[in-house]
Scaffold this active site. Structure first.
Site, PDB file in Angstrom:
ATOM      1  N   CYS A 196      -0.041   3.817   2.731  1.00  0.00           N
ATOM      2  CA  CYS A 196       0.416   3.312   4.035  1.00  0.00           C
ATOM      3  C   CYS A 196       1.889   3.674   4.254  1.00  0.00           C
ATOM      4  O   CYS A 196       2.286   4.067   5.352  1.00  0.00           O
ATOM      5  CB  CYS A 196       0.254   1.794   4.118  1.00  0.00           C
ATOM      6  SG  CYS A 196      -1.449   1.225   3.947  1.00  0.00           S
ATOM      7  N   CYS A 203       0.832  -1.215   0.000  1.00  0.00           N
ATOM      8  CA  CYS A 203       0.000   0.000   0.000  1.00  0.00           C
ATOM      9  C   CYS A 203       0.862   1.260   0.000  1.00  0.00           C
ATOM     10  O   CYS A 203       1.557   1.543   0.984  1.00  0.00           O
ATOM     11  CB  CYS A 203      -0.904  -0.032   1.227  1.00  0.00           C
ATOM     12  SG  CYS A 203      -1.797   1.491   1.524  1.00  0.00           S
TER      13      CYS A 203
END
Length: 178
Positions: free
Chosen positions: A105, A102
């Protein structure tokens, strides 16, 4: 070098004859030629120095990443998730549910480390929603990464999704004030 000596002699002769503008022009041309030769001669050294600088930066990057990880966030897994919440039940615990792939993230991680260092009255931890932890991720209804859950007294008191550090800070402040 012979042409430089001739230019210098010509410059001296022109300066004596009163042709100052021509002398300055020849002097600048000679100076530029010498600088150009020096630049050409030292170009390989400059390239080597630049390569060494780039390599040094690349070598330093893993060390900086390792330091951030060492000083960073505590990572939970399926086995440690509930015991950690129990241990820190009196503290607001912010859990970052993330995945390795991600992008948002990864962008949020340094901000979360900074947040955990600024707000010492909370605990910020991370939980990788990978195959090993998938069962708990499904049970907690994690569908988007990053997702943040805030826990106090073993109960979820707030949640949000997305890489919005300002929104997360506001949510944390709201829970600390409650």
């Amino acid at each position: 070098m012979a042409s430089l000596a001739m230019r210098t002699t010509a410059t001296a002769g022109m300066a004596r004859s009163g042709s100052h503008r021509a002398a300055v022009s020849v002097t600048h041309a000679a100076s530029a030629a010498v600088q150009l030769r020096v630049a050409r001669a030292s170009r390989p050294e400059m390239v080597r120095a630049e390569r060494a600088h780039v390599i040094a930066r690349a070598d330093a990057a893993p060390a900086a990443t390792a330091a951030a990880t060492t000083e960073g966030l505590h990572e939970l897994n399926q086995e440690t998730f509930y015991p950690y919440l129990e241990e820190h039940r009196q503290t607001l615990v912010v859990v970052d549910f993330y995945t390795d792939w991600c992008g948002p993230c990864k962008v949020m991680y340094p901000e979360l480390v900074k947040l955990s260092q600024e707000k010492t009255n909370i605990k910020v931890v991370k939980f990788n929603c990978n195959k090993q932890n998938k069962e708990l991720g499904v049970k907690l209804k994690i569908k988007v990464a990053p997702t943040f859950h805030l826990y106090k007294n073993n109960e979820k008191v707030a949640e949000m999704t997305g890489a919005k550090i300002d929104k997360l800070r506001a949510l944390i402040d709201e829970q600390l004030a409650a």
